[in-house]
Scaffold this active site. Structure first.
Site, short mmCIF file in Angstrom:
data_model
loop_
_atom_site.label_atom_id
_atom_site.label_comp_id
_atom_site.label_asym_id
_atom_site.label_seq_id
_atom_site.Cartn_x
_atom_site.Cartn_y
_atom_site.Cartn_z
N ARG B 64 0.67 -1.07 0.02
CA ARG B 64 0.05 -0.08 -0.17
C ARG B 64 0.75 1.54 0.00
NH1 ARG B 64 -3.82 -2.67 -2.10
NH2 ARG B 64 -5.37 -3.65 -0.64
N HIS B 232 -2.74 -15.86 -8.33
CA HIS B 232 -3.68 -16.24 -7.46
C HIS B 232 -5.03 -17.11 -8.65
CE1 HIS B 232 -5.34 -12.35 -8.98
NE2 HIS B 232 -4.42 -11.77 -8.12
N ASP B 305 -1.43 -12.87 -1.43
CA ASP B 305 -2.20 -11.82 -2.05
C ASP B 305 -2.77 -10.64 -0.93
OD1 ASP B 305 -3.51 -10.03 -3.63
OD2 ASP B 305 -5.10 -11.38 -4.30
N HIS B 309 -7.04 -3.60 4.08
CA HIS B 309 -8.09 -2.62 3.91
C HIS B 309 -8.50 -1.93 5.29
CE1 HIS B 309 -8.61 -3.21 -0.21
NE2 HIS B 309 -8.43 -4.34 -0.11
N PHE B 323 -12.47 -5.77 -2.24
CA PHE B 323 -11.86 -7.12 -2.20
C PHE B 323 -10.50 -7.47 -1.33
CE2 PHE B 323 -13.81 -6.25 -6.34
CZ PHE B 323 -14.76 -7.36 -6.49
N GLY B 324 -10.70 -8.96 -0.68
CA GLY B 324 -9.17 -9.12 -0.40
C GLY B 324 -9.03 -9.19 1.20
#
Lengths: 330, 425
Positions: B64, B232, B305, B309, B323-324
């Site tokens: 990030r 992935h 992955d 967030h 997502f994720g």
């Protein structure tokens, strides 16, 4: 600053804990899905709606009940709606509740406030129940998991997931027209893929012993629908005309054409419209959750004809929602 | 650093080493001695039979920084990697600005310098991940990137993808694709299948992944001499196509995340937005195919992955939610619990997929456990039972469905760059 950080960490920890979060066991006094509602409760609600619907007949003034006196209900319609919103409001007011209704146009959502913030803010003003409609599946469940257990959540339609009160009012009208639904043949015709009405009705009618057939073009049938819901599925409306006891027509939305689900409205009507010719070949009752596209899925003569339950559905909507409120707050 | 690791189980598949009851002495970052009953004046640590393996490498993480330092920074991400048992990670380029220019590479390198965990960098393959023009791939390669990818998006145009392959092969860079046919996934939040049909949530069909893998394998074969890697992989068909491409002798590889071999789309019903991933969690049939792919070597590597967030991006409806999930601190416990403990992979197969293969794919030097080599080690106890708690998390973000999960297998510590780190037991 340090204490603020600690507080936010704690909130995070609680919020992220998967413990106690399970869609399969919603809180007892919410109405989120038909899928998880017991047949006993369904039958109770249908019977209570029979009681309330009697008071919605005739020309005299309406005597308000005091059942919900002192209760505050917030109707949160994050997706536009006229009839469902009005139906809920009238049901709540007739039982004596204080009612406030928020729609995106008049709420702070347009300023970027999240759904969760909106609900927390209202809950802080002592709201006892939220009636929630949202364009995304799962929002009522999401809110229910995050509200204290004395605050109730009623799903007024979440995305293309469920619309429990619509299925309840449909079943109540079907019972008044057909009697016991066990063994009855009900066809649901049209855009199943984008229909919460079809999903809730499939769950409910199956629980009452009816046989359900989804009728739709292949492009508007969700994958695996027949096995997921335990229903029949066909692409041909003509195949069910002769045997159906009732046919629920779904609204076809014009924007689906632009997204390539069918070529044009004329071709859709040709294959899936309840045309006068098809009406002549069937003895089924006709239903529609509204609003109707006259001339596409239904002709006006059929929509308001002798075998139509369309306006009774609307009347029943208020009665069913009164029954739901009574049950929630009992 | 002068350290004696006593009573360890060394497993290094690169030199077919698998022995228990061993001692290992590290002096000045170098493996000084390996043997039984070693005596030394070093600091002694009895590891009670824990496994010592070549340092694990996670070839797919989102740190990030620059741009979203509220979610993770290079410093916090590397701390999470270290606590999670990794001695190296590769950061993906969907930052703000994206890793599309050499100066961003330098910025990141500077931030990572001196940390025990080695940071490899993935650059974009098209300018700003727009999928239209080639990124300055030569400059990125010269700045030290080990792989290129527009991760988060697939390159839509087959023509652009062809040129990426042609250009990248001049630098022998691994070309990694995020395999998603975007015209089929607009607004999609979970796998298209029984669960999406029931819940009425817009579905992301498995074929949308498979179409891109198929296209890329054909293009890579046509161009020739390029190393292609599918990130992935989540579908049965994707695994099958990679297997077939390998059988034809193509330089095609792929990775899988721990969440794709442990969870199915059913998890959406219990974990809500915490089970929203891209690509989505699939069906049991896909999970079974992934297990088989891991076992037979079709799937080269396990990669997390890791996708941090902020709370508000997950505490919302399923369509709006990000997502994720974070993965660095649960990857090894999940691998040990679901792969090794259940007998799906041997310890040495598991170590091959977690350590040797990712380093090989990125063209990094190998890290064998031999006398005279640099000590680069991951140490874990495969039998330790414990419960993963929020307080354990080193990442800045807490978005994971695994809080509260009981694991069998825990990371003890890592050794790299002349330093050692041990978790509290």
């Amino acid at each position: 600053m340090a204490s603020t950080n600690t507080a936010s960490k704690l909130t995070q920890r609680e919020a992220f804990s998967p413990n106690g979060k399970s869609v399969s066991s919603p809180k007892r006094w919410d109405l989120i899905t038909i899928e998880h509602l017991s047949t006993d409760i369904i039958l109770h609600l249908l019977e209570r709606s029979d009681y309330y619907v009697e008071f919605l007949q005739g020309a005299g003034p309406f005597q308000k009940w005091k059942l919900l006196e002192g209760r505050t209900i917030a109707n949160l319609f994050f997706e536009p709606s006229t009839r469902t919103r009005t139906s809920f409001e009238l049901a709540e007011r007739r039982l004596g509740a204080d009612v406030t209704t928020l729609t995106p146009a008049v709420s702070s959502l347009t300023k970027g406030e999240s759904v969760l913030d909106t609900v927390h803010v209202l809950e802080s003003m002592k709201v006892d129940a939220f009636v929630v409609r949202h364009a995304v599946a799962g929002v009522p469940q999401f809110l229910s998991e995050r509200l204290p257990s004395h605050v109730h959540v009623i799903n007024a339609g979440d995305g293309v997931h469920e619309h429990p009160t619509q299925a309840l009012l449909d079943a109540a009208e079907l019972r008044s027209a057909l009697g016991n639904l066990s063994g009855k043949q009900i066809a649901i015709v049209g855009d199943i893929l984008h229909s919460r009405v079809a999903r809730s009705n499939a769950w409910l009618l199956k629980k009452l012993g009816a046989t359900v057939t989804f009728v739709a073009p292949e492009t508007l049938l969700p994958r695996g629908a027949a096995s997921v819901f335990g229903v029949e599925a066909t692409n041909r409306l003509d195949d069910v005309l002769g045997m159906a006891d009732a046919i629920m027509m779904l609204r076809i939305q014009l924007e689906r054409q632009a997204r390539g689900f069918f070529p044009n409205l004329e071709e859709y009507r040709e294959q899936y419209g309840m045309t006068p010719e098809r009406m002549a070949r069937s003895n089924a009752y006709i239903m529609h959750p509204g609003p109707i596209n006259h001339g596409t899925e239904l002709e006006m003569e059929s929509a308001y004809g002798a075998r139509s339950l369309v306006l009774q559905q609307v009347k029943r909507g208020v009665a069913v929602r009164m029954a739901v409120m009574e049950w929630i707050f009992n | 650093m002068h350290l004696l690791l006593r009573n360890i189980h060394i497993v290094d598949p690169s030199i077919s080493l698998d022995e228990t009851g061993i001692d290992l002495e590290i002096k000045g970052g170098i493996i000084a001695r390996i043997g039984r009953g070693l005596e030394s004046d070093a600091l002694v640590r009895d590891l009670g039979g824990a496994v010592v393996a070549p340092g694990f490498f996670d070839m797919h993480v989102h740190l990030r920084e620059p741009g979203q330092e509220n979610k993770e920074t290079i410093a916090s991400g590397l701390e999470a990697a270290m606590a999670g048992g990794f001695t190296g990670v590769c950061c993906m380029p969907n930052t703000a600005p994206p890793i599309s220019d050499p100066y961003v590479v330098s910025y990141i390198k500077e931030k990572a310098a001196g940390h025990l965990v080695e940071l490899a960098i993935c650059g974009t393959m098209t300018k700003a991940r727009q999928g239209e023009e080639l990124a300055p791939i030569a400059s990125l390669a010269n700045a030290g990137v080990r792989m290129i990818s527009d991760d988060g998006s697939a390159v839509k145009s087959a023509e652009v993808m062809r040129r990426v392959f042609e250009y990248a092969k001049m630098f022998d860079l691994l070309v990694t694709q995020h395999c998603e046919e975007h015209s089929m996934t607009a607004g999609a939040a979970i796998n298209e299948g029984r669960v999406s049909t029931k819940l009425g949530i817009p579905g992301w069909p498995s074929v949308a992944e498979e179409i891109i893998i198929a296209r890329d394998i054909l293009l890579a074969e046509y161009v020739g001499g390029v190393r292609y890697h599918a990130a992935h992989v989540s579908t049965k068909g994707g695994v099958r196509m990679v297997r077939e491409a390998k059988a034809r002798g193509l330089a095609v590889s792929c990775e899988v995340t721990p969440h794709h071999f442990t969870l199915t789309d059913e998890a959406v019903e219990t974990h809500g937005t915490m089970a929203k991933m891209c690509p989505p969690l699939r069906t049991q049939e896909d999970v079974d195919a992934i297990m088989e792919g891991l076992r037979d070597g079709t799937i080269d590597a396990i990669a997390t992955d890791h996708a941090p967030h902020a709370l508000h991006e997950k505490e919302t409806d399923i369509v709006s939610a990000a997502f994720g999930i974070i993965g660095l601190e649960t990857a090894i416990p999940l691998g040990l619990s679901f792969l090794v403990k259940k007998g799906r992979l041997s310890l040495s197969q598991y170590i091959e997929r977690s350590s040797l293969a990712p380093r090989r794919l990125l063209g990094l030097p190998s890290v064998a456990i031999k006398q005279g080599e640099r000590a680069n080690l991951t140490i874990f106890d495969p039998e330790k039972k414990w419960r993963f708690e929020s307080k354990d998390i080193r990442s800045k973000s807490h978005n994971t469905p695994f809080i509260g999960t009981e694991f069998t297998g825990k990371v003890v510590g890592v050794v790299a760059k002349g330093n050692a780190y041990f978790n509290e037991s």
